[in-house]
Design an enzyme around this catalytic site. Structure first.
Site, PDB file in Angstrom:
ATOM      1  CD  GLU A 247      90.192  54.120  26.925  1.00 60.29           C
ATOM      2  OE1 GLU A 247      89.716  52.976  27.043  1.00 60.29           O
ATOM      3  OE2 GLU A 247      91.287  54.454  27.396  1.00 60.29           O
ATOM      4  CE  LYS A 249      80.909  49.130  29.384  1.00 61.60           C
ATOM      5  NZ  LYS A 249      80.706  47.755  28.996  1.00 61.60           N
ATOM      6  NE  ARG A 254      89.581  44.410  30.652  1.00 64.27           N
ATOM      7  CZ  ARG A 254      89.250  45.053  31.763  1.00 64.27           C
ATOM      8  NH1 ARG A 254      88.011  45.022  32.215  1.00 64.27           N
ATOM      9  NH2 ARG A 254      90.150  45.725  32.437  1.00 64.27           N
ATOM     10  NE  ARG A 274      84.665  40.948  34.074  1.00 66.45           N
ATOM     11  CZ  ARG A 274      83.792  41.914  34.071  1.00 66.45           C
ATOM     12  NH1 ARG A 274      83.648  42.647  33.002  1.00 66.45           N
ATOM     13  NH2 ARG A 274      83.065  42.141  35.101  1.00 66.45           N
ATOM     14  CD  GLU A 303      85.463  44.234  25.699  1.00 67.10           C
ATOM     15  OE1 GLU A 303      86.215  44.111  26.698  1.00 67.10           O
ATOM     16  OE2 GLU A 303      84.259  43.973  25.740  1.00 67.10           O
ATOM     17  CG  PHE A 343      91.235  49.267  27.006  1.00 64.19           C
ATOM     18  CD1 PHE A 343      91.540  48.972  28.314  1.00 64.19           C
ATOM     19  CD2 PHE A 343      90.326  48.471  26.326  1.00 64.19           C
ATOM     20  CE1 PHE A 343      90.960  47.900  28.942  1.00 64.19           C
ATOM     21  CE2 PHE A 343      89.732  47.381  26.955  1.00 64.19           C
ATOM     22  CZ  PHE A 343      90.047  47.103  28.269  1.00 64.19           C
ATOM     23  CE  LYS A 424      78.722  49.132  34.165  1.00 63.10           C
ATOM     24  NZ  LYS A 424      78.462  47.721  34.035  1.00 63.10           N
TER      25      LYS A 424
HETATM   26  P1  ATP Z   1      78.547  45.446  30.976  1.00 60.87           P
HETATM   27  O1  ATP Z   1      77.833  44.205  31.397  1.00 60.87           O
HETATM   28  O2  ATP Z   1      77.911  46.688  31.454  1.00 60.87           O
HETATM   29  O3  ATP Z   1      78.985  45.440  29.563  1.00 60.87           O
HETATM   30  P2  ATP Z   1      80.452  44.335  32.492  1.00 60.87           P
HETATM   31  O4  ATP Z   1      79.507  43.912  33.551  1.00 60.87           O
HETATM   32  O5  ATP Z   1      80.934  43.310  31.530  1.00 60.87           O
HETATM   33  O6  ATP Z   1      79.869  45.530  31.723  1.00 60.87           O
HETATM   34  P3  ATP Z   1      81.878  46.384  33.664  1.00 60.87           P
HETATM   35  O7  ATP Z   1      82.962  46.411  34.664  1.00 60.87           O
HETATM   36  O8  ATP Z   1      80.605  46.916  34.118  1.00 60.87           O
HETATM   37  O9  ATP Z   1      81.722  44.943  33.148  1.00 60.87           O
HETATM   38  O10 ATP Z   1      82.370  47.146  32.339  1.00 60.87           O
HETATM   39  C1  ATP Z   1      83.686  46.987  31.974  1.00 60.87           C
HETATM   40  C2  ATP Z   1      83.811  46.100  30.771  1.00 60.87           C
HETATM   41  O11 ATP Z   1      83.655  46.856  29.584  1.00 60.87           O
HETATM   42  C3  ATP Z   1      85.227  45.601  30.708  1.00 60.87           C
HETATM   43  O12 ATP Z   1      85.375  44.418  31.423  1.00 60.87           O
HETATM   44  C4  ATP Z   1      85.468  45.403  29.237  1.00 60.87           C
HETATM   45  O13 ATP Z   1      85.139  44.070  28.905  1.00 60.87           O
HETATM   46  C5  ATP Z   1      84.484  46.311  28.562  1.00 60.87           C
HETATM   47  N1  ATP Z   1      85.116  47.425  27.812  1.00 60.87           N
HETATM   48  C6  ATP Z   1      84.774  47.812  26.561  1.00 60.87           C
HETATM   49  N2  ATP Z   1      85.478  48.844  26.154  1.00 60.87           N
HETATM   50  C7  ATP Z   1      86.343  49.174  27.141  1.00 60.87           C
HETATM   51  C8  ATP Z   1      87.336  50.186  27.299  1.00 60.87           C
HETATM   52  N3  ATP Z   1      87.599  51.080  26.368  1.00 60.87           N
HETATM   53  N4  ATP Z   1      88.012  50.211  28.480  1.00 60.87           N
HETATM   54  C9  ATP Z   1      87.748  49.317  29.447  1.00 60.87           C
HETATM   55  N5  ATP Z   1      86.824  48.342  29.351  1.00 60.87           N
HETATM   56  C10 ATP Z   1      86.113  48.260  28.213  1.00 60.87           C
END
Ligand code: ATP
Length: 581
Positions: A247, A249, A254, A274, A303, A343, A424
């Site tokens: 999917e 990103k 969140r 979150r 998101e 999602f 990711k």
């Molecule tokens: P980063 O800082 O790398 O953006 P993060 O630290 O916020 O990520 P991670 O767990 O590393 O958190 O990445 C997951 C986050 O990506 C999720 O919490 C969500 O907010 C975001 N996200 C964006 N698109 C999607 C998707 N299609 N499915 C799931 N999460 C997604």
């Protein structure tokens, strides 16, 4: 149990820095607590009267507590204010003012009664509520003993801070049941589904570990978000995960959306961030999703992303948040419409869907969320080869998105877990030997500025990563921060400053002792050139040329990068450099 006995536990907990001692003290307290008391005690230990995700706050400032103390002990308000200023703590000041009064029943008021009064204090709202809060607090202060006054004054100010989180409480519940921490994992799994520490404690106090079987998903109580692991290459993803969904990103916020159609046909919609904050007030657009939802009750994972009304392009998180702060929510929701890319679906019409495989949940999601302007079911492809993942990922980068999220097609939804079910994929790592991912660090303290920045009162700050329940330093940041951000940071940090080095920062090298310590509360995202081994920093690793990317208001310290993850990043960076790519 009397509140006076509970206060003695507060005092013992306050005096120890050892996590094991805390766990055992808590377990002893939980043993003594009655079935109807244990939940309330768990909330009070965290200085709250409701679960983390409940928006109810005390709405009480220093001035109000000053007036309550003055009224309770018939002392001049100015004298109380001077005392608070002198000792730097409304709790100690209340205890000291206390000695002027004699009471007969001061050791007998129960935990339940105090809880009730504090709850009413938090609930009081509208015209005259400030006076009502003062009267309630003054009444409470009059009916307790001196030591209890210390804690009663701190709780509404959010200054109880005994130095542990809900996780230590889970350890202690395990200890209460078995004399060790062996049930912690099971307790945490239940907590991830229903992060209501009071409810979890009551359930196990009543029925032992079997009590957890009643803990289930409920609309209105957020489920902890599933998180992503990192894997450096698409090939490794296929090897580890097999068939996957891929999917886009999105770079947004969140947002878990809870929808309930009431008997009168009206829709009740709530949203949660979150870090479990109730964000319903931030997203007025969610009140208009009725026509898109084909269900009575549903919980969706999404998101939230801002959309530029002119170009229709998605706006990055940072900018959406800035506009939000600037314009206020109403204006903002007109000038930056929000779209929710949905999602996942976690619950529908009485049935929890967490255990169902993603392939199944996706079908249900598509049948439940109809087309419209506010909710958009995130596009995805199902892939079996690394090539397909890479192509899709590159397309997302070309569209200006962050990359892709790759999800194991037959995996259940794993609340609160950073497992290998979701990975990711931002950019293939190891190409440059530089850091391709950012670090989420906790601000531990700050240094007053020199030169130009002395005007802001802050010139650099110290950050750390998480090691179990502690934080260990990784770097000091002093550059690359705009004037406006320095001001904002100082404001936020001053609200959580503390006279003592917090217990959770046990191993800070003297080289880095900040001028002002702050409680672990604010998470910042930092980028750097690379990671190096360091014997000065508690993490054993330091960041070279660190830069502040943004303040992560959507993350709690528990979600900060861990030393384990940092080591993993260090090794990957080394592997890239060794391969000479
Ligand atoms: P980063 O800082 O790398 O953006 P993060 O630290 O916020 O990520 P991670 O767990 O590393 O958190 O990445 C997951 C986050 O990506 C999720 O919490 C969500 O907010 C975001 N996200 C964006 N698109 C999607 C998707 N299609 N499915 C799931 N999460 C997604």
């Amino acid at each position: 149990m009397t509140f006076s006995s509970l206060s003695h536990y507060f005092q013992k907990l306050e005096q120890t820095a050892s996590r094991n001692t805390m766990t055992m003290l808590l377990a002893e307290l939980f043993h003594k607590a009655g079935r109807d008391e244990i939940g309330k005690i768990c909330f009070l230990l965290q200085g709250r009267v409701v679960p983390l995700y409940d928006a109810l706050e005390f709405g009480v400032a220093d001035k109000l507590v000053t007036r309550a103390i003055a009224q309770a002990y018939q002392v001049a308000e100015s004298k109380v204010a001077a005392q608070i200023k002198h000792v730097g703590d409304a709790g100690i000041a209340a205890e000291q003012c206390y000695h002027v009064l004699e009471q007969d029943n001061r050791n007998t008021i129960s935990v339940g009664e105090v809880f009730q009064q504090l709850y009413q204090t938090a609930r009081a709202s509208g015209i005259g509520s400030q006076e009502q809060k003062i009267t309630l607090l003054a009444g409470l202060l009059r009916s307790i003993d001196a030591l209890s006054a210390r804690y009663i004054a701190r709780i509404p100010l959010d200054k109880l801070r005994l130095g542990f989180s809900d996780m230590t409480i889970l350890d202690a519940l395990s200890w209460m049941l078995t004399g060790d921490k062996s049930l912690r994992v099971r307790l945490e799994e239940a907590y991830n589904v229903r992060p209501d520490i009071g409810y979890i404690a009551e359930s196990v106090k009543k029925d032992g570990i079997h009590g957890l079987s009643h803990v289930s998903v409920r609309v209105g109580a957020p489920i902890l978000a599933a998180l992503c692991q990192r894997l450096p290459h698409a090939d490794e993803m296929i090897k580890k995960m097999g068939e996957v969904a891929v999917e886009p990103k999105y770079d947004g916020v969140r947002t878990q959306i809870h929808v309930q159609r009431q008997d009168n046909g009206r829709l009740r919609v709530q949203s949660f961030s979150r870090n479990l904050e109730n964000t319903t007030a931030m997203f007025p657009e969610l009140t208009h999703i009725g026509a898109q939802i084909h269900a009575r009750e549903v919980i969706l994972d999404s998101e939230a992303v801002g959309v530029d009304p002119k170009s229709g392009k998605l706006i990055p998180f940072q900018e959406t948040m800035t506009r939000k702060r600037k314009h206020g929510i109403d204006v903002q929701s007109r000038s930056v419409p929000i779209r929710f890319f949905v999602f996942d679906i976690l619950y529908k019409d009485g049935e929890a869907l967490l255990a169902a495989p993603l392939s199944e949940r996706r079908k249900i999601l598509e049948a439940t969320v109809g087309t419209g302007n506010i909710l958009v079911v995130s596009p995805e492809i199902v892939a079996e080869t690394a090539e397909e993942i890479r192509t899709y990922h590159d397309e997302q980068l070309k569209r200006g998105l962050e990359g892709a999220v790759v999800k194991k097609w037959n995996s259940p939804y794993e609340p609160g877990r950073r497992g290998f079910s979701w990975v990711k994929f931002k950019e293939e790592e190891g190409h440059t030997g530089k850091l391709t991912d950012t670090i989420d660090a906790v601000v531990m303290g700050y240094y007053r500025g020199e030169g130009k920045r002395s005007g802001f009162g802050i010139g650099a700050f110290l950050v750390g990563v998480r090691q179990n329940e502690s934080f260990v330093t990784i770097t000091k940041i002093g550059t690359g921060v705009s004037d406006a951000l320095w001001k904002l940071l100082r404001e936020r940090l001053n609200a959580i400053k503390t006279n003592r080095q917090p217990k959770a920062y046990s191993q800070v090298n003297k080289l880095f002792t900040p001028d002002v310590w702050v409680e672990p509360n604010i998470v910042v995202e930092i980028a750097g050139d690379d990671l190096t081994k360091s014997s000065n920093h508690g993490a054993g690793i330091a960041v070279r040329f660190p830069r502040l990317v943004r303040i992560r208001t959507d993350k709690t310290p528990r979600e900060a990068t861990t030393t384990g993850e940092l080591n993993q990043m260090y090794r990957k960076q080394g592997a890239g450099a060794r391969r000479g790519v």
